[in-house]
Design a protein around this motif. Structure first.
Motif, PDB file in Angstrom:
ATOM      1  N   GLY A  56       0.807  -1.209   0.000  1.00 18.19           N
ATOM      2  CA  GLY A  56       0.000   0.000   0.000  1.00 18.19           C
ATOM      3  C   GLY A  56       0.837   1.253   0.000  1.00 18.19           C
ATOM      4  N   ARG A  57       0.335   2.310   0.625  1.00 21.69           N
ATOM      5  CA  ARG A  57       1.003   3.602   0.682  1.00 21.69           C
ATOM      6  C   ARG A  57       1.055   4.091   2.120  1.00 21.69           C
ATOM      7  N   VAL A  58       2.040   4.929   2.408  1.00 22.01           N
ATOM      8  CA  VAL A  58       2.156   5.536   3.725  1.00 22.01           C
ATOM      9  C   VAL A  58       2.318   7.040   3.547  1.00 22.01           C
ATOM     10  N   ARG A  59       1.650   7.811   4.396  1.00 23.92           N
ATOM     11  CA  ARG A  59       1.745   9.263   4.313  1.00 23.92           C
ATOM     12  C   ARG A  59       3.023   9.741   4.992  1.00 23.92           C
ATOM     13  N   THR A  60       3.768  10.609   4.324  1.00 21.82           N
ATOM     14  CA  THR A  60       4.996  11.159   4.882  1.00 21.82           C
ATOM     15  C   THR A  60       5.055  12.652   4.570  1.00 21.82           C
ATOM     16  N   ALA A  61       6.076  13.312   5.095  1.00 24.51           N
ATOM     17  CA  ALA A  61       6.268  14.727   4.803  1.00 24.51           C
ATOM     18  C   ALA A  61       6.567  14.953   3.326  1.00 24.51           C
ATOM     19  N   HIS A  62       7.006  13.906   2.627  1.00 22.69           N
ATOM     20  CA  HIS A  62       7.283  14.001   1.197  1.00 22.69           C
ATOM     21  C   HIS A  62       6.061  13.627   0.358  1.00 22.69           C
ATOM     22  N   GLY A  63       4.943  13.361   1.011  1.00 20.49           N
ATOM     23  CA  GLY A  63       3.761  12.907   0.311  1.00 20.49           C
ATOM     24  C   GLY A  63       3.607  11.401   0.429  1.00 20.49           C
ATOM     25  N   PRO A  64       2.609  10.825  -0.243  1.00 20.74           N
ATOM     26  CA  PRO A  64       2.408   9.376  -0.174  1.00 20.74           C
ATOM     27  C   PRO A  64       3.599   8.625  -0.767  1.00 20.74           C
ATOM     28  N   LEU A  65       4.070   7.599  -0.057  1.00 21.68           N
ATOM     29  CA  LEU A  65       5.173   6.775  -0.532  1.00 21.68           C
ATOM     30  C   LEU A  65       4.763   5.310  -0.498  1.00 21.68           C
ATOM     31  N   PRO A  66       5.346   4.487  -1.391  1.00 19.51           N
ATOM     32  CA  PRO A  66       5.000   3.058  -1.390  1.00 19.51           C
ATOM     33  C   PRO A  66       5.536   2.362  -0.163  1.00 19.51           C
ATOM     34  N   VAL A  67       4.872   1.279   0.235  1.00 16.63           N
ATOM     35  CA  VAL A  67       5.296   0.440   1.358  1.00 16.63           C
ATOM     36  C   VAL A  67       5.996  -0.799   0.802  1.00 16.63           C
ATOM     37  N   PRO A  68       7.168  -1.170   1.333  1.00 19.53           N
ATOM     38  CA  PRO A  68       7.907  -0.461   2.376  1.00 19.53           C
ATOM     39  C   PRO A  68       8.454   0.856   1.856  1.00 19.53           C
ATOM     40  N   ALA A  69       8.536   1.858   2.747  1.00 18.21           N
ATOM     41  CA  ALA A  69       9.054   3.158   2.363  1.00 18.21           C
ATOM     42  C   ALA A  69      10.449   3.001   1.771  1.00 18.21           C
ATOM     43  N   PRO A  70      10.847   3.874   0.850  1.00 19.09           N
ATOM     44  CA  PRO A  70      12.152   3.721   0.178  1.00 19.09           C
ATOM     45  C   PRO A  70      13.329   3.541   1.135  1.00 19.09           C
ATOM     46  N   GLY A 112      -1.722  -5.932   4.667  1.00 18.28           N
ATOM     47  CA  GLY A 112      -1.138  -4.741   4.076  1.00 18.28           C
ATOM     48  C   GLY A 112      -0.759  -3.693   5.096  1.00 18.28           C
ATOM     49  N   GLY A 113      -0.422  -2.512   4.594  1.00 22.59           N
ATOM     50  CA  GLY A 113      -0.009  -1.403   5.431  1.00 22.59           C
ATOM     51  C   GLY A 113       1.481  -1.415   5.689  1.00 22.59           C
ATOM     52  N   GLU A 114       1.952  -0.395   6.414  1.00 23.86           N
ATOM     53  CA  GLU A 114       3.364  -0.314   6.764  1.00 23.86           C
ATOM     54  C   GLU A 114       3.647  -1.234   7.939  1.00 23.86           C
ATOM     55  N   ARG A 115       4.408  -2.266   7.701  1.00 19.83           N
ATOM     56  CA  ARG A 115       4.652  -3.268   8.725  1.00 19.83           C
ATOM     57  C   ARG A 115       5.956  -3.011   9.463  1.00 19.83           C
ATOM     58  N   VAL A 116       6.931  -2.481   8.769  1.00 20.09           N
ATOM     59  CA  VAL A 116       8.208  -2.127   9.397  1.00 20.09           C
ATOM     60  C   VAL A 116       8.485  -0.667   9.095  1.00 20.09           C
ATOM     61  N   GLY A 164       2.300  -2.441  18.954  1.00 21.55           N
ATOM     62  CA  GLY A 164       2.314  -1.152  18.293  1.00 21.55           C
ATOM     63  C   GLY A 164       0.957  -0.493  18.408  1.00 21.55           C
ATOM     64  N   THR A 165       0.806   0.673  17.800  1.00 21.53           N
ATOM     65  CA  THR A 165      -0.440   1.442  17.927  1.00 21.53           C
ATOM     66  C   THR A 165      -1.469   1.076  16.874  1.00 21.53           C
ATOM     67  N   ARG A 166      -1.038   0.502  15.761  1.00 22.10           N
ATOM     68  CA  ARG A 166      -1.988   0.162  14.697  1.00 22.10           C
ATOM     69  C   ARG A 166      -2.793  -1.077  15.052  1.00 22.10           C
ATOM     70  N   ILE A 167      -3.935  -1.236  14.383  1.00 23.44           N
ATOM     71  CA  ILE A 167      -4.762  -2.435  14.516  1.00 23.44           C
ATOM     72  C   ILE A 167      -4.748  -3.144  13.168  1.00 23.44           C
ATOM     73  N   LEU A 168      -4.299  -4.388  13.161  1.00 18.21           N
ATOM     74  CA  LEU A 168      -4.237  -5.180  11.944  1.00 18.21           C
ATOM     75  C   LEU A 168      -5.403  -6.147  11.900  1.00 18.21           C
ATOM     76  N   ALA A 169      -5.923  -6.356  10.729  1.00 13.39           N
ATOM     77  CA  ALA A 169      -7.071  -7.251  10.562  1.00 13.39           C
ATOM     78  C   ALA A 169      -6.661  -8.695  10.809  1.00 13.39           C
ATOM     79  N   GLY A 170      -7.208  -9.293  11.869  1.00 12.45           N
ATOM     80  CA  GLY A 170      -6.986 -10.707  12.150  1.00 12.45           C
ATOM     81  C   GLY A 170      -5.586 -11.059  12.604  1.00 12.45           C
ATOM     82  N   LEU A 171      -4.801 -10.076  13.007  1.00 12.72           N
ATOM     83  CA  LEU A 171      -3.421 -10.346  13.383  1.00 12.72           C
ATOM     84  C   LEU A 171      -2.996  -9.393  14.489  1.00 12.72           C
ATOM     85  N   SER A 172      -2.333  -9.923  15.495  1.00  6.85           N
ATOM     86  CA  SER A 172      -1.832  -9.072  16.568  1.00  6.85           C
ATOM     87  C   SER A 172      -0.679  -8.214  16.056  1.00  6.85           C
ATOM     88  N   ASN A 173      -0.779  -6.913  16.235  1.00  7.40           N
ATOM     89  CA  ASN A 173       0.286  -6.012  15.814  1.00  7.40           C
ATOM     90  C   ASN A 173       1.338  -5.940  16.917  1.00  7.40           C
TER      91      ASN A 173
END
Length: 397
Positions: free
Chosen positions: A160-174, A191-195, A228-237
């Motif tokens: 997916g994508r992650v919001r940054t100060a540089h705008g949306p970036l692909p996951v994993p971030a560069p 999905g989402g930013e995992r690391v 962590g602070t995020r909630i993952l679907a069907g998986l303990s974060n």
């Protein structure tokens, strides 16, 4: 003591800290002290450890707070300012060293991503006060834990994508992708930013070039879980840390692991093969190389090769085998072995210094003199007598 990271939900700085404090709660006070020693970098910042249960697993969360702060997500801090602040702090030298090293990895990755010199790098999300606290806290726990070895399982890649100060970036971030080069990754469908970049920098700092350590017998001592602070679907974060203690050896010998590489060769001359084996033996990671005659298909005489090497040099040793011999296939495995304590002793015998390998066996000490040290003597009897004199001196010492 060895520590293994099981990245169930992924890894961020706060998750790493929470898991280690869940495993080693006695280090919480020291961590708070390290945060306080950073001076102006973390002025007014407080941290606390809170129990957490997501309905599947129970563990801890690490929470960093500052009055009037909202996570510091818009902070823009030069790498040089953070480095100077850490160097001027009253942190323990080991903690300071780990923290600067982690930040230096982040700065190097950001410089490569944006095509700028490292000294001009400005951190955005990573420059926020909560991220600085995460890295200093991680540095403190790395130093305090004092693990002899760290290991890590496959790393969830995310999507997916992650919001940054540089705008949306692909996951994993560069920057994260650069830091994770060489690690084993897995797509578990979540999905989402995992690391995060901070989590990736901690991994790179702990594992360097990401080579896998040799497997050895060990005892599972305890575990810790950090959320962590995020909630993952069907998986303990969360990230799980497993502590392994060494196996006590009461048998009089040690155990370790060794890389065993084997092949058969029927199309390389004896002269060329001898040169190749000498080059293999000269490699510092190679422990021994032996060859034996065998019969292959169609009754052809072949040379069977067996090489023993250090497991962490597996890829380098395999490349060397392919480069020096004509084989087009290698069999390899990591095998456990038992080794007796040994040492090289120098003794005087017959007016010269002799090197003798002393080995402590269950039935007593044995000794073997180096053949090269009597190679200049004429006659088998003279060489045997000189070797025996040196070996007797060691056996009776």
């Amino acid at each position: 003591m060895e520590l293994h990271l099981d990245l169930v939900g992924g890894l961020a700085g706060d998750m790493f800290i929470a898991a280690l404090l869940d495993l080693f709660p006695e280090h919480e006070g020291g961590l708070r002290d390290s945060l306080a020693r950073t001076g102006g970098l973390l002025a007014g910042v407080t941290a606390r450890l809170a129990p957490h249960n997501d309905g599947i697993l129970a563990g801890r969360r690490f929470l960093v707070e500052r009055p009037g702060g909202a996570g510091g997500r818009h902070d823009h801090v030069d790498w040089s300012r953070i480095r100077d602040g850490l160097e001027a702090s009253s942190l323990d030298p080991a903690v300071r060293g780990h923290a600067i090293a982690i930040f230096r990895l982040l700065a190097g990755a950001e410089a490569r991503v944006h095509g700028v010199p490292v000294e001009t790098v400005t951190f955005h999300e990573v420059g926020a006060w909560d991220s600085i606290a995460d890295i200093v806290g991680a540095a403190h726990l790395i130093a305090a834990a004092g693990a002899s070895r760290w290991t890590v399982g496959a790393i969830p890649l995310g999507s997916g994508r992650v919001r940054t100060a540089h705008g949306p970036l692909p996951v994993p971030a560069p920057a994260t992708a650069l830091l994770l080069q060489g690690f084993a990754v897995i797509d578990d469908g979540v999905g989402g930013e995992r690391v995060t970049p901070t989590g990736a920098a901690i991994l790179r700092h702990l594992f360097g070039d990401a080579t896998r350590p040799a497997p050895q017998p060990r005892i599972l001592g305890a575990t810790g879980i950090g959320f962590g602070t995020r909630i993952l679907a069907g998986l303990s974060n969360c990230v799980r840390v497993l502590r392994f203690d060494p196996v006590e050896q009461a048998s009089g010998f040690d155990t370790d692991a060794v890389l065993v590489v084997e092949c058969e060769i029927d199309d390389q001359s004896g002269e060329e093969l001898a040169l190749a084996l000498d080059r293999l033996r000269a490699h510092p990671a190679v422990l021994d190389v032996v060859q034996a005659p065998v019969f292959g298909k169609k009754g052809r005489m072949m040379a069977h090769l067996r090489l023993l090497a250090r497991p962490e040099a597996r890829d380098e040793v395999l490349r060397l085998c392919f480069a020096e011999t004509t084989t087009i296939g290698l069999r390899y495995s990591i095998q456990a072995r038992a080794v007796l304590p040994r040492r090289m002793v120098e003794v005087a015998a017959g007016g010269r210094t002799m090197r003798v390998k002393a080995v402590d066996r269950p039935g007593g000490r044995t000794a073997k003199a180096e053949a090269d040290d009597v190679a200049d003597l004429d006659g088998h009897a003279a060489r045997k007598a000189r070797r025996r004199a040196a070996e007797k001196a060691v056996e009776e010492s």
